[in-house]
Design a protein around this motif. Structure first.
Motif, mmCIF file in Angstrom:
data_model
loop_
_atom_site.group_PDB
_atom_site.id
_atom_site.type_symbol
_atom_site.label_atom_id
_atom_site.label_comp_id
_atom_site.label_asym_id
_atom_site.label_seq_id
_atom_site.Cartn_x
_atom_site.Cartn_y
_atom_site.Cartn_z
ATOM 1 N N UNK A 158 0.829 -1.203 0.000
ATOM 2 C CA UNK A 158 0.000 0.000 0.000
ATOM 3 C C UNK A 158 0.866 1.256 0.000
ATOM 4 N N UNK A 159 0.274 2.320 -0.482
ATOM 5 C CA UNK A 159 0.898 3.642 -0.390
ATOM 6 C C UNK A 159 -0.009 4.560 0.407
ATOM 7 N N UNK A 160 0.611 5.222 1.411
ATOM 8 C CA UNK A 160 -0.102 6.172 2.263
ATOM 9 C C UNK A 160 0.511 7.562 2.106
ATOM 10 N N UNK A 161 -0.292 8.559 2.382
ATOM 11 C CA UNK A 161 0.189 9.932 2.474
ATOM 12 C C UNK A 161 -0.058 10.438 3.886
ATOM 13 N N UNK A 162 0.924 11.148 4.415
ATOM 14 C CA UNK A 162 0.793 11.738 5.746
ATOM 15 C C UNK A 162 1.170 13.205 5.632
ATOM 16 N N UNK A 163 0.169 14.052 5.597
ATOM 17 C CA UNK A 163 0.428 15.484 5.528
ATOM 18 C C UNK A 163 0.911 15.986 6.877
ATOM 19 N N UNK A 164 1.603 17.117 6.888
ATOM 20 C CA UNK A 164 2.220 17.616 8.132
ATOM 21 C C UNK A 164 1.260 17.646 9.317
ATOM 22 N N UNK A 165 1.640 16.984 10.397
ATOM 23 C CA UNK A 165 0.825 16.972 11.606
ATOM 24 C C UNK A 165 -0.471 16.208 11.498
ATOM 25 N N UNK A 166 -0.610 15.412 10.464
ATOM 26 C CA UNK A 166 -1.872 14.696 10.250
ATOM 27 C C UNK A 166 -1.686 13.190 10.343
ATOM 28 N N UNK A 188 4.548 7.576 -8.186
ATOM 29 C CA UNK A 188 4.951 8.848 -8.778
ATOM 30 C C UNK A 188 3.963 9.928 -8.360
ATOM 31 N N UNK A 189 4.493 11.043 -7.916
ATOM 32 C CA UNK A 189 3.659 12.208 -7.632
ATOM 33 C C UNK A 189 3.849 13.153 -8.814
ATOM 34 N N UNK A 190 2.799 13.345 -9.597
ATOM 35 C CA UNK A 190 2.911 14.049 -10.866
ATOM 36 C C UNK A 190 2.504 15.508 -10.743
ATOM 37 N N UNK A 191 3.141 16.330 -11.577
ATOM 38 C CA UNK A 191 2.768 17.743 -11.665
ATOM 39 C C UNK A 191 2.558 18.328 -10.268
ATOM 40 N N UNK A 192 3.604 18.277 -9.480
ATOM 41 C CA UNK A 192 3.497 18.617 -8.061
ATOM 42 C C UNK A 192 3.179 20.085 -7.801
ATOM 43 N N UNK A 193 2.436 20.290 -6.729
ATOM 44 C CA UNK A 193 2.153 21.633 -6.209
ATOM 45 C C UNK A 193 2.508 21.625 -4.724
ATOM 46 N N UNK A 194 2.584 22.798 -4.105
ATOM 47 C CA UNK A 194 2.923 22.833 -2.664
ATOM 48 C C UNK A 194 1.987 21.975 -1.808
ATOM 49 N N UNK A 195 0.759 21.784 -2.239
ATOM 50 C CA UNK A 195 -0.190 20.967 -1.484
ATOM 51 C C UNK A 195 0.215 19.490 -1.438
ATOM 52 N N UNK A 196 1.121 19.092 -2.308
ATOM 53 C CA UNK A 196 1.602 17.706 -2.323
ATOM 54 C C UNK A 196 2.747 17.484 -1.333
ATOM 55 N N UNK A 197 3.152 18.539 -0.650
ATOM 56 C CA UNK A 197 4.205 18.394 0.365
ATOM 57 C C UNK A 197 3.687 17.504 1.487
ATOM 58 N N UNK A 198 4.297 16.355 1.630
ATOM 59 C CA UNK A 198 3.823 15.344 2.568
ATOM 60 C C UNK A 198 4.911 14.301 2.774
ATOM 61 N N UNK A 199 4.630 13.400 3.696
ATOM 62 C CA UNK A 199 5.410 12.181 3.802
ATOM 63 C C UNK A 199 4.622 11.095 3.089
ATOM 64 N N UNK A 200 5.299 10.379 2.207
ATOM 65 C CA UNK A 200 4.657 9.282 1.488
ATOM 66 C C UNK A 200 5.245 7.978 2.025
ATOM 67 N N UNK A 201 4.364 7.100 2.446
ATOM 68 C CA UNK A 201 4.778 5.878 3.130
ATOM 69 C C UNK A 201 4.344 4.639 2.349
ATOM 70 N N UNK A 202 5.279 3.738 2.201
ATOM 71 C CA UNK A 202 4.997 2.428 1.629
ATOM 72 C C UNK A 202 4.739 1.465 2.788
ATOM 73 N N UNK A 228 -4.044 -8.076 10.052
ATOM 74 C CA UNK A 228 -4.134 -6.687 9.641
ATOM 75 C C UNK A 228 -2.936 -5.850 10.017
ATOM 76 N N UNK A 229 -1.900 -6.455 10.594
ATOM 77 C CA UNK A 229 -0.732 -5.676 10.956
ATOM 78 C C UNK A 229 0.022 -5.251 9.708
ATOM 79 N N UNK A 230 0.321 -3.970 9.655
ATOM 80 C CA UNK A 230 1.088 -3.425 8.548
ATOM 81 C C UNK A 230 2.494 -3.090 8.987
ATOM 82 N N UNK A 231 3.432 -3.272 8.079
ATOM 83 C CA UNK A 231 4.807 -2.833 8.288
ATOM 84 C C UNK A 231 5.048 -1.655 7.346
ATOM 85 N N UNK A 232 5.729 -0.654 7.862
ATOM 86 C CA UNK A 232 5.931 0.576 7.108
ATOM 87 C C UNK A 232 7.403 0.819 6.809
ATOM 88 N N UNK A 233 7.620 1.490 5.675
ATOM 89 C CA UNK A 233 8.927 2.028 5.411
ATOM 90 C C UNK A 233 9.140 3.286 6.241
#
Lengths: 116, 113
Positions: free
Chosen positions: A33-41, A79-93, A103-108
């Protein structure tokens, strides 16, 4: 357990460009899976990377913006395409180990992107 | 829609004290709950889980309590240490057999020496 390596760990990108994040797992896994974690979220699921077929995207995420590859059971790219400042995040595999059934997930460690 | 949420965004405790992190959920169909710990600059790490047919589960220095009557989940950390400082997320497993958990908001635990 699983060891998950992500590259790059962080990057600073210019608006309008695209960046590909790689995820390598030290064992074969069915579910990735791919997750996004925006700042403080919290973590928001982007998509499930399916081996040999198109990824399954969650509501609010589309393939044109976040194309995903899964050529085999140990590797995936986002791939994060045509990036804008709103795409600033941590992306987690993340992966679920086959057979765990709990259901236990392991994260990068995550890829921290800053878009200027 | 149904969601998972946390009551307190930040919890500050003194080293050696016990910490309690709370989580409310609203999906009565969830059958599995997980707590994750995320240290600064790292990905989330599994701490402990509990199934919906249980009320309590203990691990090493941690205990998870599940109250299905009020749809409440808590994580108790005994003798909190500075190394416990992190963001803690609760997550629920969607009903219907999906193994993809939905994450709650997160609580930042700060342990003062």
């Amino acid at each position: 357990s699983a060891v998950i390596s992500q590259k790059p760990s962080r990057d600073i990108c210019q608006r309008g460009t695209s960046l590909t994040i790689q995820c390598q797992v030290d064992s074969q896994v069915t579910m990735m899976f791919w997750y996004r974690q925006q700042p403080g979220q919290s973590l928001t699921l982007i998509a499930t990377a399916n081996q040999g077929s198109e990824a399954t995207y969650e509501s609010g995420f589309v393939i044109d913006k976040f194309p995903i590859s899964r050529p085999n059971l140990t590797f995936s790219t986002l791939t994060v395409s045509n990036m804008s400042p709103e795409d600033s995040s941590i992306y987690l595999c993340s992966v679920e180990i086959q057979g765990a059934g709990t259901g236990e997930l392991f994260f990068g460690e995550g890829s921290r992107l800053t878009v200027l | 829609g149904e969601s998972v949420g946390l009551h307190l965004p930040t919890l500050s405790v003194q080293e050696g004290d016990n910490s309690i992190i709370n989580c409310a959920y609203s999906n009565s169909a969830s059958d599995y709950f997980i707590w994750y710990k995320q240290e600064s600059g790292k990905g989330p790490q599994f701490i402990i889980d509990i199934r919906s047919n249980m009320d309590k589960r203990q691990g090493q220095r941690v205990t998870v309590l599940l109250n299905k009557t009020v749809k409440h989940l808590s994580l108790q950390i005994a003798a909190t240490q500075p190394g416990d400082s992190a963001v803690y997320f609760c997550a629920e497993k969607k009903g219907g057999g999906s193994y993809i958990p939905t994450f709650g908001r997160g609580t930042s635990l700060i342990v003062h020496p």
